[in-house]
Motif scaffolding. Structure first.
Motif, mmCIF file in Angstrom:
data_model
loop_
_atom_site.group_PDB
_atom_site.id
_atom_site.type_symbol
_atom_site.label_atom_id
_atom_site.label_comp_id
_atom_site.label_asym_id
_atom_site.label_seq_id
_atom_site.Cartn_x
_atom_site.Cartn_y
_atom_site.Cartn_z
ATOM 1 N N ILE A 31 128.725 26.224 42.025
ATOM 2 C CA ILE A 31 128.923 27.606 41.780
ATOM 3 C C ILE A 31 128.308 28.379 42.871
ATOM 4 N N GLU A 32 129.190 29.295 43.267
ATOM 5 C CA GLU A 32 128.843 30.370 44.352
ATOM 6 C C GLU A 32 128.975 31.825 43.529
ATOM 7 N N VAL A 33 127.682 32.716 43.399
ATOM 8 C CA VAL A 33 127.753 33.895 42.883
ATOM 9 C C VAL A 33 127.508 34.790 43.935
ATOM 10 N N HIS A 34 128.315 35.649 44.023
ATOM 11 C CA HIS A 34 128.226 36.789 45.146
ATOM 12 C C HIS A 34 127.832 38.009 44.287
ATOM 13 N N TYR A 35 126.847 38.707 44.718
ATOM 14 C CA TYR A 35 126.341 39.890 43.992
ATOM 15 C C TYR A 35 125.952 40.995 44.892
ATOM 16 N N PHE A 36 125.844 42.321 44.487
ATOM 17 C CA PHE A 36 125.613 43.388 45.317
ATOM 18 C C PHE A 36 123.951 43.481 44.966
ATOM 19 N N GLN A 45 125.221 39.754 48.412
ATOM 20 C CA GLN A 45 124.199 38.424 48.759
ATOM 21 C C GLN A 45 125.006 37.197 47.844
ATOM 22 N N LEU A 46 124.527 36.027 48.218
ATOM 23 C CA LEU A 46 125.149 34.668 47.690
ATOM 24 C C LEU A 46 123.915 33.964 47.031
ATOM 25 N N PHE A 47 124.350 33.684 45.861
ATOM 26 C CA PHE A 47 123.210 32.711 44.958
ATOM 27 C C PHE A 47 124.304 31.553 44.690
ATOM 28 N N ALA A 48 123.864 30.183 45.266
ATOM 29 C CA ALA A 48 124.549 28.950 44.914
ATOM 30 C C ALA A 48 123.874 28.044 44.358
ATOM 31 N N PHE A 49 124.226 27.239 43.424
ATOM 32 C CA PHE A 49 123.555 26.067 42.629
ATOM 33 C C PHE A 49 124.604 25.240 42.309
ATOM 34 N N GLN A 50 123.991 24.397 41.444
ATOM 35 C CA GLN A 50 124.813 23.125 40.889
ATOM 36 C C GLN A 50 124.124 22.833 39.618
ATOM 37 N N GLN A 51 125.192 22.626 38.380
ATOM 38 C CA GLN A 51 124.682 22.172 37.394
ATOM 39 C C GLN A 51 125.944 21.344 36.610
ATOM 40 N N TYR A 52 125.486 20.850 35.306
ATOM 41 C CA TYR A 52 126.387 19.825 34.881
ATOM 42 C C TYR A 52 127.216 20.922 33.783
ATOM 43 N N ASP A 53 128.626 20.716 33.912
ATOM 44 C CA ASP A 53 129.460 21.639 32.783
ATOM 45 C C ASP A 53 130.357 21.103 32.597
ATOM 46 N N VAL A 54 131.262 21.584 31.479
ATOM 47 C CA VAL A 54 132.625 21.043 31.315
ATOM 48 C C VAL A 54 133.813 21.752 31.371
ATOM 49 N N ALA A 55 134.747 21.306 32.322
ATOM 50 C CA ALA A 55 135.924 21.951 32.809
ATOM 51 C C ALA A 55 136.933 21.910 31.883
ATOM 52 N N PRO A 56 137.861 22.884 31.530
ATOM 53 C CA PRO A 56 137.872 24.108 32.198
ATOM 54 C C PRO A 56 137.360 25.137 31.626
ATOM 55 N N ARG A 57 136.721 25.038 30.402
ATOM 56 C CA ARG A 57 136.043 26.064 29.511
ATOM 57 C C ARG A 57 134.553 26.498 30.357
ATOM 58 N N PHE A 58 133.962 25.813 30.928
ATOM 59 C CA PHE A 58 132.560 26.070 31.610
ATOM 60 C C PHE A 58 131.299 26.814 30.465
ATOM 61 N N GLU A 71 120.695 40.896 31.985
ATOM 62 C CA GLU A 71 119.448 40.774 32.359
ATOM 63 C C GLU A 71 119.248 41.132 33.695
ATOM 64 N N ILE A 72 119.980 40.942 34.673
ATOM 65 C CA ILE A 72 119.850 41.105 36.252
ATOM 66 C C ILE A 72 120.550 42.303 36.486
ATOM 67 N N GLU A 73 119.944 43.174 37.386
ATOM 68 C CA GLU A 73 120.259 44.536 37.972
ATOM 69 C C GLU A 73 121.696 44.433 38.927
ATOM 70 N N GLY A 74 121.470 43.203 39.578
ATOM 71 C CA GLY A 74 122.581 43.059 40.703
ATOM 72 C C GLY A 74 123.935 42.935 39.988
ATOM 73 N N PRO A 75 124.947 43.995 40.268
ATOM 74 C CA PRO A 75 126.247 43.659 39.861
ATOM 75 C C PRO A 75 127.103 42.661 40.292
ATOM 76 N N LEU A 76 127.874 41.798 39.575
ATOM 77 C CA LEU A 76 128.669 40.652 40.223
ATOM 78 C C LEU A 76 129.775 41.037 40.958
ATOM 79 N N HIS A 77 130.120 40.439 42.383
ATOM 80 C CA HIS A 77 131.093 40.679 42.774
ATOM 81 C C HIS A 77 132.308 39.627 42.535
ATOM 82 N N SER A 78 131.701 38.403 42.597
ATOM 83 C CA SER A 78 133.088 37.383 42.446
ATOM 84 C C SER A 78 131.952 36.119 42.178
#
Length: 102
Positions: A31-36, A45-58, A71-78
Motif C-alpha cells: 500500500i502507498e498512502v499519499h497524504y498532505f 508525502q508518501l507512506f508505504a507498507f505491506q500487510q496481509y489482506d483479502v482482495a477485493p474487499r481489503f 485520528e491523523i491530521e494529514g488529509p489523504l490524497h490517494s
C-alpha cells in the motif's frame, strides 16, 4: 502405525501466523498512502507498507484508512494498492531447449 506417526508430526508442527493467514485466503498487499502535511498543505508525502489482506474487499486496509481519517491530521490524497496471493495454484510451461549438466 503410519497414521500415528503422521498425527504426531502434524501435532508437533507450529506454523507462523502469517502462513496461517495465507491458508485462510489472505495475500500480501503493498500500500502507498499519499497524504498532505497539516502544516504544509502543498507538500505531498508518501507512506508505504505491506500487510496481509483479502482482495477485493481489503477489510484490514479499510480499517487502517478509517483510523487514519479519524485520528491523523494529514488529509489523504490517494491510495495505491498492489495485491498478490502467495499460496495458490502455480503456473508452469514447457520450454523447448536442451540444458546440459556437467
Amino acid at each position: 502405525m503410519a497414521g500415528r506417526q503422521e498425527a504426531s508430526l502434524i501435532q508437533g508442527f507450529h506454523a507462523s501466523p502469517d502462513f496461517i493467514r495465507q491458508l485462510e485466503g489472505y495475500g500480501l498487499t503493498t500500500i502507498e498512502v499519499h497524504y498532505f502535511l497539516p502544516d504544509h498543505p502543498r507538500l505531498l508525502q508518501l507512506f508505504a507498507f505491506q500487510q496481509y489482506d483479502v482482495a477485493p474487499r481489503f477489510p484490514v486496509l479499510r480499517d487502517f484508512l478509517d483510523y487514519w481519517t479519524r485520528e491523523i491530521e494529514g488529509p489523504l490524497h490517494s491510495v495505491r494498492i498492489a495485491h498478490r496471493h502467495l499460496i495458490g495454484p502455480q503456473e508452469w510451461r514447457a520450454v523447448d531447449g536442451i540444458i546440459s549438466i556437467h
